[in-house]
Design a protein around this motif. Structure first.
Motif, PDB file in Angstrom:
ATOM      1  N   ILE A  10      28.788  64.125 -48.650  1.00  0.00           N
ATOM      2  CA  ILE A  10      29.390  64.954 -47.623  1.00  0.00           C
ATOM      3  C   ILE A  10      28.283  65.734 -46.931  1.00  0.00           C
ATOM      4  CG2 ILE A  10      30.978  66.870 -47.169  1.00  0.00           C
ATOM      5  CD1 ILE A  10      32.368  64.300 -48.076  1.00  0.00           C
ATOM      6  N   THR A  14      29.550  69.117 -41.782  1.00  0.00           N
ATOM      7  CA  THR A  14      30.928  68.702 -41.521  1.00  0.00           C
ATOM      8  C   THR A  14      31.956  69.461 -42.358  1.00  0.00           C
ATOM      9  OG1 THR A  14      31.007  66.950 -43.202  1.00  0.00           O
ATOM     10  CG2 THR A  14      30.105  66.359 -41.025  1.00  0.00           C
ATOM     11  N   VAL A  15      31.497  70.348 -43.235  1.00  0.00           N
ATOM     12  CA  VAL A  15      32.403  71.045 -44.143  1.00  0.00           C
ATOM     13  C   VAL A  15      33.123  72.182 -43.418  1.00  0.00           C
ATOM     14  CG1 VAL A  15      32.543  72.444 -46.237  1.00  0.00           C
ATOM     15  CG2 VAL A  15      31.068  70.428 -46.175  1.00  0.00           C
ATOM     16  N   GLY A  24      35.551  67.637 -45.532  1.00  0.00           N
ATOM     17  CA  GLY A  24      34.205  67.214 -45.171  1.00  0.00           C
ATOM     18  C   GLY A  24      34.184  65.730 -44.882  1.00  0.00           C
TER      19      GLY A  24
END
Length: 76
Positions: A10, A14-15, A24
């Motif tokens: 991940i 993107t979390v 994520g």
């Protein structure tokens, strides 16, 4: 992250977090959207699913128009 197969990573960029939940993306993997994780103090982070949206009623997340989870959809 716990619950992901080897090779899945991940990207921190993107979390997105919301009240003990997190989503994520793995930019290098094809698939249907994001991964959904849930945090609990005794077990840490655990994967709850993968997809482009989640029916939060089935996850036990009540609908709150003032603070909606960014990853939720609610069935009809």
């Amino acid at each position: 992250m716990p619950g992901l197969s080897d090779g899945y990573r991940i990207s921190p960029a993107t979390v997105e977090c919301w009240k003990g939940w997190a989503t994520g993306w793995d930019r290098n993997q094809q698939g249907d959207g994001m991964y959904l994780f849930r945090y609990s103090p005794d077990r840490g982070w655990r994967i709850r699913g993968q997809g482009s949206a989640f029916d939060c009623a089935t996850l036990g997340i009540p609908k709150d128009p003032d603070d909606p989870p960014p990853f939720c959809s609610y069935g009809s």
